[in-house]
Design a protein around this motif. Structure first.
Motif, PDB file in Angstrom:
ATOM      1  N   VAL A 105     -31.543  13.693 -18.043  1.00 16.12           N
ATOM      2  CA  VAL A 105     -31.716  12.824 -19.203  1.00 16.12           C
ATOM      3  C   VAL A 105     -30.749  13.241 -20.302  1.00 16.12           C
ATOM      4  O   VAL A 105     -30.624  14.407 -20.642  1.00 16.12           O
ATOM      5  CB  VAL A 105     -33.169  12.908 -19.718  1.00 16.12           C
ATOM      6  CG1 VAL A 105     -33.319  12.082 -21.003  1.00 16.12           C
ATOM      7  CG2 VAL A 105     -34.121  12.405 -18.657  1.00 16.12           C
ATOM      8  N   PHE A 106     -30.059  12.265 -20.872  1.00 16.28           N
ATOM      9  CA  PHE A 106     -29.098  12.539 -21.940  1.00 16.28           C
ATOM     10  C   PHE A 106     -29.453  11.708 -23.160  1.00 16.28           C
ATOM     11  O   PHE A 106     -30.125  10.684 -23.063  1.00 16.28           O
ATOM     12  CB  PHE A 106     -27.674  12.220 -21.482  1.00 16.28           C
ATOM     13  CG  PHE A 106     -27.228  13.029 -20.296  1.00 16.28           C
ATOM     14  CD1 PHE A 106     -26.791  14.329 -20.465  1.00 16.28           C
ATOM     15  CD2 PHE A 106     -27.270  12.499 -19.021  1.00 16.28           C
ATOM     16  CE1 PHE A 106     -26.392  15.094 -19.382  1.00 16.28           C
ATOM     17  CE2 PHE A 106     -26.874  13.254 -17.930  1.00 16.28           C
ATOM     18  CZ  PHE A 106     -26.437  14.553 -18.106  1.00 16.28           C
ATOM     19  N   GLY A 107     -28.944  12.148 -24.303  1.00 12.63           N
ATOM     20  CA  GLY A 107     -29.186  11.419 -25.537  1.00 12.63           C
ATOM     21  C   GLY A 107     -30.554  11.710 -26.110  1.00 12.63           C
ATOM     22  O   GLY A 107     -31.328  12.496 -25.587  1.00 12.63           O
ATOM     23  N   VAL A 108     -30.891  11.033 -27.199  1.00  9.00           N
ATOM     24  CA  VAL A 108     -32.149  11.249 -27.898  1.00  9.00           C
ATOM     25  C   VAL A 108     -33.255  10.472 -27.207  1.00  9.00           C
ATOM     26  O   VAL A 108     -33.101   9.300 -26.852  1.00  9.00           O
ATOM     27  CB  VAL A 108     -32.029  10.811 -29.372  1.00  9.00           C
ATOM     28  CG1 VAL A 108     -33.354  10.969 -30.087  1.00  9.00           C
ATOM     29  CG2 VAL A 108     -30.942  11.622 -30.068  1.00  9.00           C
ATOM     30  N   VAL A 109     -34.415  11.116 -26.997  1.00 12.52           N
ATOM     31  CA  VAL A 109     -35.558  10.469 -26.358  1.00 12.52           C
ATOM     32  C   VAL A 109     -36.721  10.463 -27.332  1.00 12.52           C
ATOM     33  O   VAL A 109     -36.704  11.103 -28.379  1.00 12.52           O
ATOM     34  CB  VAL A 109     -35.967  11.217 -25.073  1.00 12.52           C
ATOM     35  CG1 VAL A 109     -34.829  11.224 -24.069  1.00 12.52           C
ATOM     36  CG2 VAL A 109     -36.396  12.641 -25.384  1.00 12.52           C
ATOM     37  N   THR A 138     -39.050  22.865 -27.580  1.00 11.47           N
ATOM     38  CA  THR A 138     -39.001  21.667 -26.748  1.00 11.47           C
ATOM     39  C   THR A 138     -37.740  20.861 -27.014  1.00 11.47           C
ATOM     40  O   THR A 138     -37.163  20.264 -26.103  1.00 11.47           O
ATOM     41  CB  THR A 138     -40.246  20.797 -26.997  1.00 11.47           C
ATOM     42  OG1 THR A 138     -41.423  21.583 -26.814  1.00 11.47           O
ATOM     43  CG2 THR A 138     -40.298  19.617 -26.043  1.00 11.47           C
ATOM     44  N   ALA A 139     -37.303  20.850 -28.259  1.00 10.70           N
ATOM     45  CA  ALA A 139     -36.105  20.081 -28.617  1.00 10.70           C
ATOM     46  C   ALA A 139     -34.871  20.583 -27.876  1.00 10.70           C
ATOM     47  O   ALA A 139     -33.917  19.829 -27.659  1.00 10.70           O
ATOM     48  CB  ALA A 139     -35.881  20.140 -30.124  1.00 10.70           C
ATOM     49  N   LYS A 140     -34.873  21.869 -27.468  1.00 12.35           N
ATOM     50  CA  LYS A 140     -33.736  22.397 -26.715  1.00 12.35           C
ATOM     51  C   LYS A 140     -33.739  21.896 -25.273  1.00 12.35           C
ATOM     52  O   LYS A 140     -32.708  21.880 -24.609  1.00 12.35           O
ATOM     53  CB  LYS A 140     -33.777  23.926 -26.716  1.00 12.35           C
ATOM     54  CG  LYS A 140     -33.622  24.559 -28.095  1.00 12.35           C
ATOM     55  CD  LYS A 140     -33.822  26.061 -28.025  1.00 12.35           C
ATOM     56  CE  LYS A 140     -33.780  26.695 -29.413  1.00 12.35           C
ATOM     57  NZ  LYS A 140     -34.048  28.146 -29.371  1.00 12.35           N
ATOM     58  N   ALA A 197     -35.530  18.798 -24.229  1.00 10.70           N
ATOM     59  CA  ALA A 197     -35.437  17.331 -24.262  1.00 10.70           C
ATOM     60  C   ALA A 197     -35.046  16.930 -25.676  1.00 10.70           C
ATOM     61  O   ALA A 197     -35.834  17.064 -26.609  1.00 10.70           O
ATOM     62  CB  ALA A 197     -36.787  16.717 -23.883  1.00 10.70           C
ATOM     63  N   HIS A 198     -33.859  16.457 -25.842  1.00 13.99           N
ATOM     64  CA  HIS A 198     -33.355  16.123 -27.172  1.00 13.99           C
ATOM     65  C   HIS A 198     -34.168  14.957 -27.744  1.00 13.99           C
ATOM     66  O   HIS A 198     -34.219  13.877 -27.168  1.00 13.99           O
ATOM     67  CB  HIS A 198     -31.874  15.755 -27.106  1.00 13.99           C
ATOM     68  CG  HIS A 198     -31.036  16.855 -26.546  1.00 13.99           C
ATOM     69  ND1 HIS A 198     -30.822  18.040 -27.207  1.00 13.99           N
ATOM     70  CD2 HIS A 198     -30.378  16.964 -25.350  1.00 13.99           C
ATOM     71  CE1 HIS A 198     -30.061  18.834 -26.474  1.00 13.99           C
ATOM     72  NE2 HIS A 198     -29.776  18.199 -25.336  1.00 13.99           N
ATOM     73  N   PHE A 199     -34.820  15.207 -28.856  1.00 17.75           N
ATOM     74  CA  PHE A 199     -35.605  14.151 -29.495  1.00 17.75           C
ATOM     75  C   PHE A 199     -35.689  14.424 -30.983  1.00 17.75           C
ATOM     76  O   PHE A 199     -35.367  15.520 -31.456  1.00 17.75           O
ATOM     77  CB  PHE A 199     -37.006  14.067 -28.880  1.00 17.75           C
ATOM     78  CG  PHE A 199     -37.904  15.230 -29.200  1.00 17.75           C
ATOM     79  CD1 PHE A 199     -38.878  15.133 -30.178  1.00 17.75           C
ATOM     80  CD2 PHE A 199     -37.775  16.433 -28.525  1.00 17.75           C
ATOM     81  CE1 PHE A 199     -39.712  16.206 -30.474  1.00 17.75           C
ATOM     82  CE2 PHE A 199     -38.596  17.516 -28.808  1.00 17.75           C
ATOM     83  CZ  PHE A 199     -39.562  17.396 -29.781  1.00 17.75           C
ATOM     84  N   ASP A 200     -36.073  13.417 -31.717  1.00 20.02           N
ATOM     85  CA  ASP A 200     -36.221  13.543 -33.165  1.00 20.02           C
ATOM     86  C   ASP A 200     -37.457  14.373 -33.443  1.00 20.02           C
ATOM     87  O   ASP A 200     -38.579  13.916 -33.261  1.00 20.02           O
ATOM     88  CB  ASP A 200     -36.354  12.146 -33.784  1.00 20.02           C
ATOM     89  CG  ASP A 200     -36.421  12.200 -35.311  1.00 20.02           C
ATOM     90  OD1 ASP A 200     -36.347  13.307 -35.864  1.00 20.02           O
ATOM     91  OD2 ASP A 200     -36.553  11.130 -35.934  1.00 20.02           O
ATOM     92  N   ASP A 201     -37.237  15.630 -33.867  1.00 21.47           N
ATOM     93  CA  ASP A 201     -38.353  16.574 -33.984  1.00 21.47           C
ATOM     94  C   ASP A 201     -38.789  16.795 -35.431  1.00 21.47           C
ATOM     95  O   ASP A 201     -39.120  17.912 -35.811  1.00 21.47           O
ATOM     96  CB  ASP A 201     -37.990  17.914 -33.334  1.00 21.47           C
ATOM     97  CG  ASP A 201     -36.823  18.595 -34.035  1.00 21.47           C
ATOM     98  OD1 ASP A 201     -36.091  17.909 -34.748  1.00 21.47           O
ATOM     99  OD2 ASP A 201     -36.664  19.820 -33.855  1.00 21.47           O
ATOM    100  N   ASP A 202     -38.779  15.746 -36.235  1.00 18.46           N
ATOM    101  CA  ASP A 202     -39.259  15.892 -37.609  1.00 18.46           C
ATOM    102  C   ASP A 202     -40.702  16.376 -37.588  1.00 18.46           C
ATOM    103  O   ASP A 202     -41.585  15.709 -37.039  1.00 18.46           O
ATOM    104  CB  ASP A 202     -39.173  14.553 -38.355  1.00 18.46           C
ATOM    105  CG  ASP A 202     -37.754  14.269 -38.822  1.00 18.46           C
ATOM    106  OD1 ASP A 202     -36.947  15.214 -38.823  1.00 18.46           O
ATOM    107  OD2 ASP A 202     -37.460  13.111 -39.163  1.00 18.46           O
ATOM    108  N   PHE A 203     -40.923  17.544 -38.182  1.00 17.92           N
ATOM    109  CA  PHE A 203     -42.254  18.151 -38.152  1.00 17.92           C
ATOM    110  C   PHE A 203     -43.154  17.577 -39.236  1.00 17.92           C
ATOM    111  O   PHE A 203     -44.367  17.469 -39.063  1.00 17.92           O
ATOM    112  CB  PHE A 203     -42.099  19.666 -38.319  1.00 17.92           C
ATOM    113  CG  PHE A 203     -43.394  20.419 -38.301  1.00 17.92           C
ATOM    114  CD1 PHE A 203     -44.225  20.370 -37.201  1.00 17.92           C
ATOM    115  CD2 PHE A 203     -43.775  21.192 -39.393  1.00 17.92           C
ATOM    116  CE1 PHE A 203     -45.415  21.081 -37.171  1.00 17.92           C
ATOM    117  CE2 PHE A 203     -44.966  21.902 -39.377  1.00 17.92           C
ATOM    118  CZ  PHE A 203     -45.784  21.845 -38.265  1.00 17.92           C
ATOM    119  N   LEU A 204     -42.543  17.247 -40.370  1.00 19.07           N
ATOM    120  CA  LEU A 204     -43.310  16.715 -41.486  1.00 19.07           C
ATOM    121  C   LEU A 204     -43.080  15.219 -41.622  1.00 19.07           C
ATOM    122  O   LEU A 204     -41.993  14.719 -41.362  1.00 19.07           O
ATOM    123  CB  LEU A 204     -42.909  17.431 -42.792  1.00 19.07           C
ATOM    124  CG  LEU A 204     -43.198  18.936 -42.843  1.00 19.07           C
ATOM    125  CD1 LEU A 204     -42.721  19.518 -44.161  1.00 19.07           C
ATOM    126  CD2 LEU A 204     -44.674  19.217 -42.648  1.00 19.07           C
TER     127      LEU A 204
END
Length: 926
Positions: A414-418, A457-459, A461-468
């Protein structure tokens, strides 16, 4: 090895290997010496393999491989540049790392490589295969004395990380303590409970901000620092108030005219900044400097362990533990003693099976199903404190989930942001805690854990990991777990596991409120109190409440407990209702071990861990018993934590068998006035020579075992005229009378009527003496014979008119096995009792020939002791110094006693106890 010893060994190793190293001739010696001398591996050749064959397009050999920790080592000679490629046998050019990586890629699937180490005898380059694209960490041989711990993964894959997290977390706790001590002086009334609560909340908020800026949660690094640095000490308070208000507001609800610095902060959610009643004092230049320099500039909060730090943080701000002079928290290792056998081992094994699945499509499908399973589990800690059990469980589940995601994403390419791939949530975790501040700390620790794992996890599977803003909130309920319905926290039909470390309070130390709670909980359906409910440890209440809550479910539970719940007369009082009413079943247990707190102030308690269920469907699961150095699969685990039937030994006034009665020695109750210390005896008799006929040897447990001389006035049979004729004796008698008259206890005060006598006056012509307390390190409790010229104190038990046969049985390994299994303990030392140990012991039905054999063997024990008249029983029964003659005599006695019971001479202690419990059950049936 201690840290100091290990450091010295590492320095010595570095000195010995400085300037030398040949790949062909010295690789083996270099690595085995490192493992043995620096990391304490007794036989390093058993854990490291050299020249391990690996099949490429040709046969090649790995320089060294450690299977247990998944470490692959590529060794080069001194002077070889580890960054430069060299020509291989197949003509290719590879760096040492790429050479090792090729080996790793061609190993079988179940031979994973977690670490690759390239080494040239002066540098260790460490590559973590969980982050294969990161630059390696480098350790120089010359710095090994300072940095040896960074190689801990060679023998313990988690050791270095845990050590680093622990050190950082304790340092973070120290920083919080400094801030706390400075801030409390700024409050108008530092003793006001509301001010103290405000101070605690203020510290929690500051810690969250410091963590958030270092972890990138606020959006950019140093965001909190850069905002606060614009204000001097006089403006610091208002700047914080404004920031806290902004952090609690959604962007759409904020003042449109906020300064850009404030507007840039995200909305937090979760209620951490919601309370407007938090009192914030004025700040001094010193406090400002500590927060901005020491706590922000000089410290990275992103690397702390939320498991450890949550508890350290709470302890730092808890007045009771601060007063005690240190911090208390449960180590990660000890938490895993609970959660691993409860559920984590099973989940880890399940993941390992998935990773071995050879078909990629099936492997990915099973990994997805496994992730869904992880997200379906729910956990409750009904005495959660700062949430360290919940936090470590969350981290463990998320690590497993990340392993599953590695299969799902990396193998699918899987590539890109998920979209957010995470399913495991802190909403799966429930806690009950009576302390309001600990509740807040537990929630904060879980938030920090969630943030850290999201970055991991972001390392993968690349995804938008905004915590707040915070999207999930753990259900940590403030309240008394013993007076509330746990279903109100989490309906039992939804729960999977219960775990924790409920408070230990012995019944003699319980408050009246705690005693009432125990008596109320340990009552039958009609409210009638169970027998001896008022004499059990406070921790037992959580077992009862858990069993009550678990009825009709397949929930499994595990608690840490003081070992008193498995010893002495508490066993029947606690476990009889649990068996009879709930059908409790134990499926794993750790026998007594010392529960050391990883903290500045060591909290050393002797504990057990007990895993249990009440579900009939789970009674046939594999049962495991753990001890300090082993585990075993057993048929059953009873409340004494042995593989034996669920038989409970209750107090018995008279012996179960036809043997002499055992009684307590004599309690002086004299204020020390009838006792004469050995150093005073000569002076006393010089003043009062006629008292010689009334002086006898006084023996308690310590005097008996250590052969200490002590004396007493034994005035049984002395006439009033004789007593009055001895002024020194009369003076001591009067002092005894006065001491008893002043006693608040009515019974002792009545003893003033007989001031010439001990409370009891048992002085048989001959008797066997048994110490009430003896060291657990001894294989045999030292017992012996005494005559009427010795007065036994209440620190020993005596068996009047006992014979050599009785002595032989009592000093045998059979009786010791029974004693170890059922006796009470003082810490971990034996506490021999008449009502539990002696009176319930089943004696053999020995023939005349067998009795004679035991008597002869018993006499040999006494004869062997007599060979060493200068040695005390403590010397003779020390496992290191026990004379050969005495050991042989005991072994012969053991064989004679085993034969009388019909036991195999090769029977283990557990088999002996199981057999004795069966005999006890048969003897007491009906």
């Amino acid at each position: 090895m201690t840290d100091q010893e290990q450091r010295a060994a590492a320095e010595k190793f570095a000195q010995e290997w400085h300037g030398k190293g040949n790949e062909k001739s010295q690789t083996h010696l270099f690595w085995t010496t490192l493992l043995r001398d620096v990391f304490g591996v007794e036989k390093p050749e058993t854990i490291i393999e050299f020249e391990r064959k690996v099949q490429l397009d040709h046969v090649s050999f790995i320089d060294a491989y450690i299977p247990s920790t998944e470490v692959l080592i590529e060794q080069k000679s001194l002077g070889i540049d580890l960054a430069l490629p060299s020509k291989q046998s197949d003509g290719s050019f590879l760096t040492p790392y790429k050479q090792a990586k090729r080996y790793a890629d061609n190993m079988s699937y179940d031979e994973k490589t977690r670490w690759i180490v390239t080494c040239n005898f002066e540098s260790f380059n460490i590559h973590d295969m969980k982050r294969p694209h990161d630059a390696p960490e480098t350790i120089l041989l010359k710095n090994l004395g300072k940095e040896y711990y960074r190689l801990q993964f060679l023998v313990d894959p988690k050791g270095e990380l845990l050590r680093k997290e622990m050190e950082l977390s304790i340092k973070a706790g120290d920083l919080v303590g400094v801030i706390y001590d400075l801030l409390i002086k700024q409050y108008k009334d530092p003793t006001d409970p509301m001010s103290l609560r405000s101070l605690n909340m203020l510290c929690v908020r500051l810690v969250f901000c410091l963590y958030a800026e270092d972890a990138g949660v606020f959006g950019k690094k140093n965001m909190f620092h850069d905002y606060m640095a614009k204000y001097d000490a006089s403006e610091f308070r208002n700047a914080l108030i404004n920031l806290f208000q902004v952090l609690d507001e959604r962007p759409e609800d904020r003042d449109p005219y906020l300064t850009p610095e404030l507007a840039a902060f995200p909305y937090v959610n979760g209620g951490l900044f919601a309370d407007e009643n938090v009192e914030i004092p004025l700040f001094t230049p010193e406090i400002r400097k500590v927060i901005l320099s020491k706590a922000s500039d000089d410290f990275d909060w992103s690397q702390i362990s939320p498991t450890i730090f949550g508890a350290v943080f709470e302890s730092t701000l808890n007045p009771e533990t601060r007063h005690a002079g240190g911090m208390h928290y449960t180590s990660v290792e000890n938490i895993h003693k609970v959660i691993d056998p409860l559920f984590l081992n099973e989940l880890t094994n399940e993941l390992a099976e998935i990773q071995k699945e050879p078909v990629q499509k099936s492997r990915i499908k099973r990994a997805k199903e496994f992730q869904t399973k992880l997200a379906s589990l729910k956990f409750l800690d009904p005495a959660c404190g700062s949430g360290n059990f919940l936090t470590e469980t969350y981290l463990s589940l998320r690590r497993l989930e990340n392993e599953a995601l590695s299969i799902i994403f990396q193998e699918q390419g899987v590539f890109g942001v998920v979209m957010d791939p995470i399913q495991v949530s802190i909403e799966q975790f429930y806690g009950i805690e009576i302390n309001d501040f600990a509740v807040t700390v537990a929630r904060t620790a879980l938030w920090i854990a969630e943030s850290q794992m999201m970055q991991e996890t972001a390392k993968i599977a690349h995804f938008d990991d905004d915590f707040l803003p915070l999207k999930t909130i753990a259900v940590i309920v403030e309240g008394n777990a013993l007076t509330m319905d746990w279903n109100e926290v989490c309906p039992k039909e939804e729960l999977s596991y219960i775990m924790g470390n409920p408070p230990f309070v012995g019944y003699s130390n319980q408050s009246e409120a705690q005693k009432l709670e125990t008596r109320t909980i340990f009552s039958d359906e009609n409210g009638k109190e169970y027998k001896n409910a008022g004499k059990i440890d406070y921790v037992a209440n959580w077992y009862f409440k858990a069993c009550q809550y678990m009825q009709g479910t397949s929930i499994c539970a595990a608690f840490v407990s003081t070992n008193s719940v498995t010893q002495g007369d508490q066993v029947a009082a606690i476990w009889k209702p649990l068996y009879k009413r709930f059908g409790i079943d134990l499926f794993f247990a750790y026998r007594t071990f010392r529960w050391d707190s990883e903290a500045n102030l060591k909290a050393r308690v002797h504990c057990v861990i007990i895993g249990f269920t009440v579900s009939p469907s789970l009674r046939n699961v594999v049962k495991r018993l753990y001890s300090s150095d082993s585990q075993q699969i057993v048929r059953n685990i009873n409340p004494y934590l042995i593989d034996a039937p669920n038989i409970l030994i209750e107090s018995r006034v008279n012996p179960l068998c036809d043997v002499p009665e055992i009684i307590t020695g004599n309690r002086p109750a004299d204020g020390g006035h009838l006792i004469i210390e050995d150093c005073d005896l000569k002076v006393f008799l010089a003043k009062e020579p006629r008292a010689k006929n009334f002086v006898k040897r006084l023996v308690g447990a310590a005097e008996f075992i250590q052969n200490k001389a002590r004396w007493c006035l034994w005035l049984v049979g002395a006439s009033p005229a004789e007593i009055h004729s001895m002024p020194e004796v009369m003076r001591r008698v009067e002092a005894c009378r006065q001491d008893r008259l002043k006693a608040p206890d009515v019974g002792r005060k009545k003893l003033a009527e007989t001031p010439t006598l001990f409370r009891e006056i048992n002085n048989p012509d001959s008797f066997v003496i048994v110490p009430c307390t003896s060291s657990e390190t001894r294989r045999y409790i030292p017992i012996g014979f005494r005559s009427s010229d010795t007065i036994a104190t209440n620190a020993v038990l005596i068996i009047p008119n006992a014979t050599l046969y009785h002595f032989g049985i009592l000093t045998s390994s059979v009786h010791m096995a029974w004693t170890r299994a059922v006796c009470g303990r003082l810490k971990s030392d034996y506490r021999y009792s008449k009502d539990i140990v002696y009176n319930n012991f089943v004696w053999p039905e020995a023939t005349a020939e067998q009795r004679t054999a035991i008597e002869e063997a018993a006499q040999e024990i006494l004869a062997a002791r007599a060979l060493f008249p200068d040695s005390s029983l403590a010397d003779l029964y020390d496992e290191t110094s026990m004379p050969h003659e005495l050991r042989k005599a005991h072994e012969a006695n053991d064989r004679a006693v085993m034969k009388a019971y019909g036991f195999s001479p090769k029977a283990s202690e557990e088999e002996i106890v199981a057999a004795l419990m069966k005999l006890y059950g048969d003897k007491t049936a009906g």
